[in-house]
Design a protein around this motif. Structure first.
Motif, PDB file in Angstrom:
ATOM      1  N   ALA A  86       3.653   9.401   9.703  1.00  0.00           N
ATOM      2  CA  ALA A  86       2.859   9.122   8.503  1.00  0.00           C
ATOM      3  C   ALA A  86       2.697   7.634   8.222  1.00  0.00           C
ATOM      4  N   ILE A  87       3.569   6.793   8.794  1.00  0.00           N
ATOM      5  CA  ILE A  87       3.496   5.357   8.491  1.00  0.00           C
ATOM      6  C   ILE A  87       3.358   4.526   9.768  1.00  0.00           C
ATOM      7  N   THR A  88       2.720   5.073  10.786  1.00  0.00           N
ATOM      8  CA  THR A  88       2.554   4.341  12.043  1.00  0.00           C
ATOM      9  C   THR A  88       1.642   3.129  11.889  1.00  0.00           C
ATOM     10  N   LYS A  89       0.794   3.098  10.862  1.00  0.00           N
ATOM     11  CA  LYS A  89      -0.101   1.959  10.666  1.00  0.00           C
ATOM     12  C   LYS A  89       0.659   0.700  10.251  1.00  0.00           C
ATOM     13  N   LEU A  90       1.895   0.849   9.778  1.00  0.00           N
ATOM     14  CA  LEU A  90       2.707  -0.296   9.384  1.00  0.00           C
ATOM     15  C   LEU A  90       3.418  -0.887  10.594  1.00  0.00           C
ATOM     16  N   THR A  91       3.742  -2.178  10.513  1.00  0.00           N
ATOM     17  CA  THR A  91       4.605  -2.767  11.532  1.00  0.00           C
ATOM     18  C   THR A  91       6.015  -2.208  11.341  1.00  0.00           C
ATOM     19  N   MET A  92       6.873  -2.403  12.335  1.00  0.00           N
ATOM     20  CA  MET A  92       8.235  -1.890  12.214  1.00  0.00           C
ATOM     21  C   MET A  92       8.955  -2.524  11.026  1.00  0.00           C
ATOM     22  N   HIS A  93       8.753  -3.829  10.819  1.00  0.00           N
ATOM     23  CA  HIS A  93       9.397  -4.492   9.678  1.00  0.00           C
ATOM     24  C   HIS A  93       8.879  -3.921   8.364  1.00  0.00           C
ATOM     25  N   GLU A  94       7.569  -3.697   8.261  1.00  0.00           N
ATOM     26  CA  GLU A  94       6.997  -3.138   7.036  1.00  0.00           C
ATOM     27  C   GLU A  94       7.486  -1.715   6.805  1.00  0.00           C
ATOM     28  N   ALA A  95       7.612  -0.938   7.887  1.00  0.00           N
ATOM     29  CA  ALA A  95       8.056   0.451   7.766  1.00  0.00           C
ATOM     30  C   ALA A  95       9.502   0.529   7.285  1.00  0.00           C
ATOM     31  N   THR A  96      10.390  -0.258   7.892  1.00  0.00           N
ATOM     32  CA  THR A  96      11.790  -0.236   7.459  1.00  0.00           C
ATOM     33  C   THR A  96      11.933  -0.775   6.041  1.00  0.00           C
ATOM     34  N   ASN A  97      11.117  -1.765   5.689  1.00  0.00           N
ATOM     35  CA  ASN A  97      11.140  -2.307   4.333  1.00  0.00           C
ATOM     36  C   ASN A  97      10.735  -1.249   3.313  1.00  0.00           C
TER      37      ASN A  97
END
Length: 356
Positions: free
Chosen positions: A123-134
Motif C-alpha cells: 500500500a505504500i510502495t510509492k514512498l521511499t524506504m525512509h519515508e515508509a519507515t518514518n
C-alpha cells in the motif's frame, strides 16, 4: 474517504466490523497531523491490519496498554483507557477498542524494514524506504503516545505574518519583496535570477494570521481558508509578530497540525526550529559530471551554536548524500556535503551537513 470495492476482495474484509475497525485505527492517528497524501496511504494500508483489532468489554482486569474507550452513541471521541475510570463506563454504551495486536505486528514489520529484512508494504510502495519507515513509526507513536507540551502555552492575540515555503522564506530573508495583490488575493513574488522556483505556486507566499496562543516551542494560529489552497501540514514557515523587518523576531517552524474551525477559518499549529537562520544559494560543485544541468536552489542554514548540531533545509529531492555543493554567496565559495537525513516532509528535507 470512500471504501473501494477492491478493499473488500477478501471475505474477512467485506464486513461492517472490519471496516469499522479500519476507520477507528485511522481516526486514532489524528488525521489533522498527517501530511499531504498520507491519509489515503494510511487508509489503504490499514485494510490489511484492521482484522487484528478487537472490541471488548471493559473489566477491572483489563490491561490498559493499547486500549481506547469508544462510545457507541458517538457523543464522546475515543480516548485512552485507564482502569480508574471503569465506574464511568456503563455497558453496552462504552466498550474498549484493543489495537495492541495491530501495533505489535506493525512494530515487527518496521524493525524488519529498518534491518532491510523486508520490503515496503504494497500500500505504500510509492514512498521511499525512509519515508515508509518514518510513516509507520509515526503511526505507532500516534496510537500509543499522547505527547505533552515541553513548555506551557499562554493565550495571546494579535495579527502576525507568515511566509510559507522555502522559496518565499528565502526571498524575504534576502530582503526581496513579496507583495499581496489585495484586489484578487494573488501573490506576486519577486523572481530571483538563477533560482529555480515553483513559478508562483500558491503555497509560496506571505499571509497574515491571528495568534491564539504561544509557547517557547510553538504557536497556534488561525488563518483564512481562502488565503492558501496548498496543504499546510509538513510545510516550512517563517513567523514574525512585526509588520516591519525585525530579525530578532523571526522564528522558523514546521506546520504540525491543520484543523478546520468553521467554513472560513483554519487552526494551525507550528513547532519552532531553534537556531539562527540564514538563507543561502546552493550549486552542485561538479556540474560537468552530470548529464543535465542542475539549477541553483535556495536553502535555509540553521546555526544551533555547534558545528555538529547545525543543519540545512533544502527543497525535496535536491540533495544527494555524499555529493558536494557550493555556497554561492561566499567568496571563495565553501562546499557543503550532506551527511545524514534528519527529517523529511512532503515539502522539504533537513540534513546534517559537513562544510569545508
Amino acid at each position: 474517504i470512500q471504501i473501494e470495492d477492491n478493499d473488500q476482495n477478501q471475505p474477512e474484509q467485506a464486513t461492517i466490523g472490519h471496516q469499522y475497525n479500519r476507520f477507528l485505527l485511522l481516526l486514532l492517528l489524528d488525521p489533522c497531523h498527517l501530511q499531504q497524501g498520507e491519509l489515503r496511504l494510511c487508509f489503504d494500508f490499514l485494510v490489511g491490519l484492521a482484522g487484528k483489532a478487537h472490541i471488548t468489554p471493559a473489566t477491572a482486569e483489563t490491561d490498559a496498554t493499547g486500549r481506547y474507550v469508544i462510545d457507541r452513541l458517538g457523543e464522546v471521541p475515543p480516548y485512552l483507557f485507564h482502569p480508574d475510570c471503569l465506574d464511568k463506563l456503563p455497558q453496552p454504551r462504552f466498550a474498549l477498542f484493543d489495537l495492541s495486536p495491530v501495533s505489535k505486528g506493525l512494530h515487527k514489520k518496521l524493525r524488519q524494514m529498518e534491518r532491510s529484512e523486508q520490503g515496503k508494504p504494497q500500500a505504500i510502495t510509492k514512498l521511499t524506504m525512509h519515508e515508509a519507515t518514518n510513516l509507520l513509526a509515526r503511526m505507532l507513536k500516534s496510537w500509543h503516545i499522547r505527547l505533552k507540551r515541553d513548555s506551557e502555552r499562554h493565550s495571546t492575540s494579535g495579527e502576525v505574518m507568515l511566509w510559507i515555503g522555502i522559496d518565499s522564506i528565502y526571498t524575504y530573508l534576502n530582503g526581496k519583496s513579496i507583495t499581496t495583490q489585495l484586489s484578487d488575493d494573488e501573490i506576486d513574488m519577486t523572481q530571483l535570477g538563477g533560482i529555480q522556483g515553483d513559478g508562483g505556486s500558491p503555497e509560496n507566499h506571505q499571509i497574515s494570521a491571528v495568534r491564539t496562543n504561544q509557547s517557547r516551542s510553538g504557536v497556534a494560529l488561525k488563518i483564512a481558508k481562502n488565503s492558501t489552497n496548498a496543504p499546510l501540514v509538513g510545510e516550512l514557515v517563517l513567523f514574525s509578530s512585526h509588520q516591519q523587518r525585525k530579525e530578532s523576531d523571526w522564528k522558523l517552524g514546521i506546520v504540525k497540525r491543520a484543523l478546520s474551525c468553521n467554513e472560513e477559518l483554519l487552526d494551525i499549529g507550528i513547532q519552532f526550529i531553534l537556531g539562527n537562520i540564514e538563507p543561502i544559494t546552493l550549486r552542485l560543485a561538479n556540474q560537468q559530471q552530470t548529464s543535465e544541468e542542475v539549477k541553483d536552489r535556495p536553502a535555509i542554514f540553521i546555526d544551533q551554536g555547534h558545528t555538529h548540531r547545525s543543519s540545512l533545509i533544502v527543497p525535496k529531492n535536491f540533495f544527494v548524500i555524499g555529493q558536494e555543493y557550493r555556497v554561492e554567496e561566499m567568496v571563495p565559495a565553501p562546499t557543503i556535503t550532506p551527511l545524514q537525513l534528519l527529517e523529511t516532509t512532503a515539502k522539504f528535507e533537513r540534513y546534517r551537513i559537513k562544510s569545508s
